[in-house]
Design a protein around this motif. Structure first.
Motif, PDB file in Angstrom:
ATOM      1  N   GLU A  32       0.829  -1.206   0.000  1.00 28.38           N
ATOM      2  CA  GLU A  32       0.000   0.000   0.000  1.00 28.38           C
ATOM      3  C   GLU A  32       0.864   1.256   0.000  1.00 28.38           C
ATOM      4  O   GLU A  32       0.608   2.199  -0.749  1.00 28.38           O
ATOM      5  N   GLU A  33       1.919   1.254   0.809  1.00 29.19           N
ATOM      6  CA  GLU A  33       2.799   2.422   0.911  1.00 29.19           C
ATOM      7  C   GLU A  33       3.577   2.675  -0.376  1.00 29.19           C
ATOM      8  O   GLU A  33       3.677   3.807  -0.850  1.00 29.19           O
ATOM      9  N   MET A  34       4.165   1.629  -0.946  1.00 32.24           N
ATOM     10  CA  MET A  34       5.039   1.789  -2.102  1.00 32.24           C
ATOM     11  C   MET A  34       4.294   1.886  -3.433  1.00 32.24           C
ATOM     12  O   MET A  34       4.727   2.599  -4.333  1.00 32.24           O
ATOM     13  N   TYR A  35       3.201   1.127  -3.570  1.00 35.80           N
ATOM     14  CA  TYR A  35       2.539   1.031  -4.869  1.00 35.80           C
ATOM     15  C   TYR A  35       1.099   1.536  -4.866  1.00 35.80           C
ATOM     16  O   TYR A  35       0.456   1.552  -5.901  1.00 35.80           O
ATOM     17  N   GLY A  36       0.581   1.895  -3.700  1.00 36.49           N
ATOM     18  CA  GLY A  36      -0.798   2.349  -3.610  1.00 36.49           C
ATOM     19  C   GLY A  36      -1.803   1.231  -3.869  1.00 36.49           C
ATOM     20  O   GLY A  36      -2.922   1.493  -4.281  1.00 36.49           O
ATOM     21  N   ILE A  37      -1.374  -0.008  -3.625  1.00 36.59           N
ATOM     22  CA  ILE A  37      -2.212  -1.176  -3.880  1.00 36.59           C
ATOM     23  C   ILE A  37      -2.767  -1.676  -2.556  1.00 36.59           C
ATOM     24  O   ILE A  37      -2.016  -1.925  -1.619  1.00 36.59           O
ATOM     25  N   GLU A  38      -4.085  -1.816  -2.486  1.00 43.68           N
ATOM     26  CA  GLU A  38      -4.704  -2.390  -1.298  1.00 43.68           C
ATOM     27  C   GLU A  38      -5.011  -3.856  -1.568  1.00 43.68           C
ATOM     28  O   GLU A  38      -5.756  -4.177  -2.482  1.00 43.68           O
ATOM     29  N   VAL A  39      -4.376  -4.728  -0.803  1.00 41.59           N
ATOM     30  CA  VAL A  39      -4.626  -6.161  -0.924  1.00 41.59           C
ATOM     31  C   VAL A  39      -4.978  -6.706   0.455  1.00 41.59           C
ATOM     32  O   VAL A  39      -4.514  -6.188   1.469  1.00 41.59           O
ATOM     33  N   SER A  40      -5.771  -7.737   0.477  1.00 44.46           N
ATOM     34  CA  SER A  40      -6.184  -8.321   1.746  1.00 44.46           C
ATOM     35  C   SER A  40      -5.113  -9.279   2.260  1.00 44.46           C
ATOM     36  O   SER A  40      -4.357  -9.859   1.474  1.00 44.46           O
ATOM     37  N   PRO A  41      -5.072  -9.463   3.575  1.00 40.71           N
ATOM     38  CA  PRO A  41      -4.159 -10.458   4.135  1.00 40.71           C
ATOM     39  C   PRO A  41      -4.464 -11.859   3.585  1.00 40.71           C
ATOM     40  O   PRO A  41      -3.548 -12.667   3.414  1.00 40.71           O
ATOM     41  N   THR A  42      -5.716 -12.117   3.268  1.00 38.74           N
ATOM     42  CA  THR A  42      -6.099 -13.414   2.706  1.00 38.74           C
ATOM     43  C   THR A  42      -5.448 -13.630   1.349  1.00 38.74           C
ATOM     44  O   THR A  42      -4.945 -14.723   1.059  1.00 38.74           O
ATOM     45  N   LEU A  43      -5.419 -12.610   0.507  1.00 39.85           N
ATOM     46  CA  LEU A  43      -4.777 -12.728  -0.804  1.00 39.85           C
ATOM     47  C   LEU A  43      -3.290 -13.031  -0.627  1.00 39.85           C
ATOM     48  O   LEU A  43      -2.754 -13.913  -1.296  1.00 39.85           O
ATOM     49  N   ILE A  44      -2.651 -12.325   0.277  1.00 39.91           N
ATOM     50  CA  ILE A  44      -1.229 -12.548   0.521  1.00 39.91           C
ATOM     51  C   ILE A  44      -0.993 -13.970   1.013  1.00 39.91           C
ATOM     52  O   ILE A  44      -0.075 -14.658   0.544  1.00 39.91           O
ATOM     53  N   SER A  45      -1.820 -14.432   1.925  1.00 35.91           N
ATOM     54  CA  SER A  45      -1.700 -15.804   2.425  1.00 35.91           C
ATOM     55  C   SER A  45      -1.901 -16.820   1.316  1.00 35.91           C
ATOM     56  O   SER A  45      -1.198 -17.832   1.256  1.00 35.91           O
ATOM     57  N   ASN A  46      -2.856 -16.576   0.439  1.00 36.75           N
ATOM     58  CA  ASN A  46      -3.094 -17.492  -0.682  1.00 36.75           C
ATOM     59  C   ASN A  46      -1.874 -17.588  -1.585  1.00 36.75           C
ATOM     60  O   ASN A  46      -1.512 -18.672  -2.059  1.00 36.75           O
ATOM     61  N   VAL A  47      -1.226 -16.456  -1.833  1.00 38.02           N
ATOM     62  CA  VAL A  47      -0.039 -16.440  -2.688  1.00 38.02           C
ATOM     63  C   VAL A  47       1.103 -17.202  -2.013  1.00 38.02           C
ATOM     64  O   VAL A  47       1.754 -18.042  -2.637  1.00 38.02           O
ATOM     65  N   THR A  48       1.336 -16.923  -0.729  1.00 37.83           N
ATOM     66  CA  THR A  48       2.442 -17.598  -0.041  1.00 37.83           C
ATOM     67  C   THR A  48       2.145 -19.073   0.184  1.00 37.83           C
ATOM     68  O   THR A  48       3.052 -19.902   0.112  1.00 37.83           O
ATOM     69  N   ASP A  49       0.890 -19.416   0.430  1.00 37.91           N
ATOM     70  CA  ASP A  49       0.519 -20.827   0.612  1.00 37.91           C
ATOM     71  C   ASP A  49       0.759 -21.640  -0.656  1.00 37.91           C
ATOM     72  O   ASP A  49       1.042 -22.831  -0.586  1.00 37.91           O
ATOM     73  N   ALA A  50       0.666 -20.989  -1.797  1.00 39.06           N
ATOM     74  CA  ALA A  50       0.845 -21.684  -3.072  1.00 39.06           C
ATOM     75  C   ALA A  50       2.276 -22.181  -3.258  1.00 39.06           C
ATOM     76  O   ALA A  50       2.510 -23.123  -4.005  1.00 39.06           O
ATOM     77  N   VAL A  51       3.231 -21.557  -2.570  1.00 42.88           N
ATOM     78  CA  VAL A  51       4.625 -21.959  -2.735  1.00 42.88           C
ATOM     79  C   VAL A  51       5.232 -22.560  -1.470  1.00 42.88           C
ATOM     80  O   VAL A  51       6.389 -22.967  -1.479  1.00 42.88           O
ATOM     81  N   ILE A  52       4.460 -22.635  -0.398  1.00 41.82           N
ATOM     82  CA  ILE A  52       5.025 -23.045   0.885  1.00 41.82           C
ATOM     83  C   ILE A  52       5.598 -24.460   0.854  1.00 41.82           C
ATOM     84  O   ILE A  52       6.636 -24.723   1.464  1.00 41.82           O
ATOM     85  N   GLU A  53       4.954 -25.387   0.147  1.00 39.44           N
ATOM     86  CA  GLU A  53       5.472 -26.752   0.085  1.00 39.44           C
ATOM     87  C   GLU A  53       6.823 -26.802  -0.619  1.00 39.44           C
ATOM     88  O   GLU A  53       7.726 -27.515  -0.204  1.00 39.44           O
ATOM     89  N   GLU A  54       6.949 -26.016  -1.677  1.00 38.83           N
ATOM     90  CA  GLU A  54       8.224 -25.941  -2.392  1.00 38.83           C
ATOM     91  C   GLU A  54       9.312 -25.340  -1.494  1.00 38.83           C
ATOM     92  O   GLU A  54      10.456 -25.798  -1.484  1.00 38.83           O
ATOM     93  N   VAL A  55       8.947 -24.334  -0.709  1.00 41.86           N
ATOM     94  CA  VAL A  55       9.894 -23.707   0.210  1.00 41.86           C
ATOM     95  C   VAL A  55      10.339 -24.714   1.270  1.00 41.86           C
ATOM     96  O   VAL A  55      11.535 -24.839   1.564  1.00 41.86           O
ATOM     97  N   LYS A  56       9.386 -25.441   1.838  1.00 42.14           N
ATOM     98  CA  LYS A  56       9.726 -26.434   2.866  1.00 42.14           C
ATOM     99  C   LYS A  56      10.641 -27.518   2.299  1.00 42.14           C
ATOM    100  O   LYS A  56      11.579 -27.950   2.969  1.00 42.14           O
ATOM    101  N   ALA A  57      10.367 -27.953   1.085  1.00 40.50           N
ATOM    102  CA  ALA A  57      11.213 -28.967   0.454  1.00 40.50           C
ATOM    103  C   ALA A  57      12.629 -28.432   0.251  1.00 40.50           C
ATOM    104  O   ALA A  57      13.615 -29.132   0.495  1.00 40.50           O
ATOM    105  N   TRP A  58      12.744 -27.184  -0.184  1.00 40.30           N
ATOM    106  CA  TRP A  58      14.057 -26.586  -0.400  1.00 40.30           C
ATOM    107  C   TRP A  58      14.805 -26.445   0.929  1.00 40.30           C
ATOM    108  O   TRP A  58      16.003 -26.719   1.009  1.00 40.30           O
ATOM    109  N   GLN A  59      14.091 -26.033   1.989  1.00 45.66           N
ATOM    110  CA  GLN A  59      14.734 -25.847   3.286  1.00 45.66           C
ATOM    111  C   GLN A  59      15.218 -27.163   3.891  1.00 45.66           C
ATOM    112  O   GLN A  59      16.188 -27.178   4.632  1.00 45.66           O
ATOM    113  N   SER A  60      14.553 -28.256   3.571  1.00 45.37           N
ATOM    114  CA  SER A  60      14.928 -29.533   4.173  1.00 45.37           C
ATOM    115  C   SER A  60      15.777 -30.403   3.245  1.00 45.37           C
ATOM    116  O   SER A  60      16.029 -31.562   3.545  1.00 45.37           O
TER     117      SER A  60
END
Length: 74
Positions: A32-60
């Protein structure tokens, strides 16, 4: 097509900030501060949830063993 590209770039920005350790609320405030874009926390969670399994696999993943060495030259 331009809208899809913009959404892909937004997803990339969200994932980048998440990878740097920012919380969902921090990402929301930054977008919101940098781009003037209002996004919901749910949208952000959906985006991060989409890659979380790949992140966990990479970390382990098994790390290659290495032998540190130093070489001094004059």
């Amino acid at each position: 097509m331009a809208k899809a590209d913009a959404l892909d770039r937004l997803d990339d920005k969200i994932i980048s900030m998440y990878a740097r350790g920012m919380t969902t609320r921090e990402i929301q405030g930054h977008l919101e501060e940098m781009y003037g874009i209002e996004v919901s926390p749910t949208l952000i969670s959906n985006v991060t949830d989409a890659v979380i399994e790949e992140v966990k696999a990479w970390q382990s993943r098994p790390l290659r063993s290495c032998i540190p060495s130093c070489i001094w030259t004059r």
